[in-house]
Design an enzyme around this catalytic site. Structure first.
Site, PDB file in Angstrom:
ATOM      1  N   SER A  40       0.839  -1.197   0.000  1.00 51.05           N
ATOM      2  CA  SER A  40       0.000   0.000   0.000  1.00 51.05           C
ATOM      3  C   SER A  40       0.875   1.249   0.000  1.00 51.05           C
ATOM      4  CB  SER A  40      -0.939  -0.045   1.208  1.00 51.05           C
ATOM      5  OG  SER A  40      -1.932   0.948   1.124  1.00 51.05           O
ATOM      6  N   ASP A  65      -9.962  -3.230  -6.267  1.00 51.33           N
ATOM      7  CA  ASP A  65      -9.463  -2.534  -5.082  1.00 51.33           C
ATOM      8  C   ASP A  65     -10.019  -1.111  -5.043  1.00 51.33           C
ATOM      9  OD1 ASP A  65      -8.046  -1.368  -3.022  1.00 51.33           O
ATOM     10  OD2 ASP A  65      -6.060  -1.920  -3.777  1.00 51.33           O
ATOM     11  N   HIS A  89      -8.067  -4.822  -1.325  1.00 52.19           N
ATOM     12  CA  HIS A  89      -6.864  -4.091  -0.923  1.00 52.19           C
ATOM     13  C   HIS A  89      -6.093  -4.913   0.113  1.00 52.19           C
ATOM     14  CE1 HIS A  89      -4.363  -0.527  -0.581  1.00 52.19           C
ATOM     15  NE2 HIS A  89      -4.421  -0.611   0.737  1.00 52.19           N
TER      16      HIS A  89
END
Length: 416
Positions: A223, A349, A378
């Site tokens: 991320s 996502d 995600h």
């Protein structure tokens, strides 16, 4: 390699087990007949067909060069396999929400180290030296994997612990770069972190290299950690000691990612929660931060955008928040990446929506490869009936890390 037949047989076996259970438990269906059982079995069959035809699909592998593409196909078979999301929770938000709760947290004992930053602050590193490594018994040459967690993550996140476990199995050493102020250490200066600023990351990489000069180093970012890694590579070009990088669920265009998270449902589920997590971190370090920033105003932010407008962009000296978002977006630096980098994103996502995935930019750089699954959410990528031990993301990490460390000489010049 997990074949289609293998996965289909497993799914069929699970459905057969369900059928036997229902036959034993549901003796009389609707209106005193077996209609209820027939409906359940009919629905199960229809759901299985839908799952196999519309949900379980092979990922899309995109690369800017044939050499990297064929390397991944040969050394990382997972990129060519059908991804079978957990059949009872394949939807994006469910994958994202459930992963921290259903995946196991392997036991890992770290050795913590605090290193000084140029501004007088301190950076917390958690080392797993893997002294029991059989394949790399010499600590001086034992490969090192640098791990970067997400926005509010630390070395204790399940996805980080899983990558440490995978590295341990390969015989490698791991070090987790915890962003300032998130892992319990004291914030010594009024500065935290952001995706655009890579100064702390540069300090960490330089420190790791000096600590084990003969050991090869690769990195994995998740991320925001992946965004920071991509921005770092874009700035450094060939001037880095990293042999390869893998990035998971990165947000490539912060404007588009933020807009996606501001949609009503996603704002309610994710945006407000992440904002509160960031505010909690600010509150913990309020004594040192309130000397420079209006913390009361920061604590009233309702979204990530408002938090960045009132805190992050100001801290790092940007004229406007838009300037910060542009600088934080790795998509603008992909053309300058000179190190092999594999990027895994899920098309569903909500943090990094499909229209923000930089397919065309990747096609222009032979050092880049993009792996896109239809599902996974995600940092989800759950697979199997009960996804406790391993995810699709874990398998991508392990195979790519092994390929880079053990076959990395093939990747020295991908422009040929």
């Amino acid at each position: 390699m997990i074949s289609l037949d293998f996965n289909f047989n497993i799914l069929t076996r699970d459905l057969c087990d369900l059928s036997h259970y229902l036959e034993n438990q549901v003796k009389v269906g609707l209106f005193g007949s077996g209609v209820g059982l027939s409906l359940v079995l009919g629905f199960s069959a229809a759901y299985t067909c839908y799952y196999l035809l519309s949900v379980a699909k092979k990922p899309q592998l995109i690369s800017g060069g044939k050499k990297f593409y064929h390397f991944l196909r040969e050394q990382c078979p997972v990129v060519s396999e059908t991804y079978y999301p957990t059949f009872w929770c394949w939807e994006s938000r469910i994958q994202t929400l459930l992963r921290p709760f259903v995946t196991a947290k392997p036991g890992v004992v770290y050795k913590n180290e605090l290193i000084k930053a140029a501004d007088g602050g301190q950076i917390s590193l958690d080392w797993f030296d893997n002294d029991d490594s059989l394949s790399h018994p010499d600590p001086a040459t034992r490969p090192t994997v640098l791990l970067l967690p997400g926005l509010t993550g630390t070395s204790r996140e399940s996805y980080i612990l899983h990558m440490v476990q995978q590295s341990r199995d390969l015989g490698y050493r791991c070090v987790v770069f915890n962003n300032r102020g998130v892992s319990g250490e004291t914030l010594l200066t009024p500065r935290t972190y952001c995706a655009a600023n890579t100064e702390d990351l540069e300090t960490v990489i330089e420190h790791i290299q000096k600590t084990n000069e003969a050991a090869p180093i690769m990195a994995a970012g998740v991320s925001m950690g992946g965004m920071m890694l991509a921005n770092y590579l874009g700035r450094k070009g060939r001037e880095t000691c990293l042999k390869g990088v893998v990035v998971f669920s990165a947000g490539w265009d912060v404007f588009k990612c933020t807009a996606s998270l501001e949609k009503p449902l996603d704002r309610f589920i994710f945006n407000s929660y992440l904002t509160s997590c960031l505010q909690a971190s600010v509150h913990r370090h309020r004594p040192v931060l309130e000397k420079c920033y209006d913390i009361d105003h920061v604590m009233k932010a309702k979204t990530l955008r408002e938090f960045d407008e009132r805190f992050t962009s100001i801290m790092f000296g940007y004229p406007t928040n838009d300037d910060y978002y542009h600088d934080a977006s790795p998509v603008h630096r992909l053309k300058s990446v000179q190190v092999p980098m594999l990027c895994l994103n899920a098309a569903d996502d909500v943090f990094s929506p499909s229209h923000a995935i930089p397919v065309e930019a990747v096609k222009q750089n032979p050092n880049l490869a993009l792996l896109i699954t239809c599902h996974g959410g995600h940092i989800g990528f759950l697979e199997g009936l009960w996804p406790r031990r391993s995810t699709y993301m874990d398998r991508v990490f392990k195979q790519f890390a092994k390929a880079v460390i053990e076959q990395g000489s093939v990747l020295q010049d991908l422009s040929r």
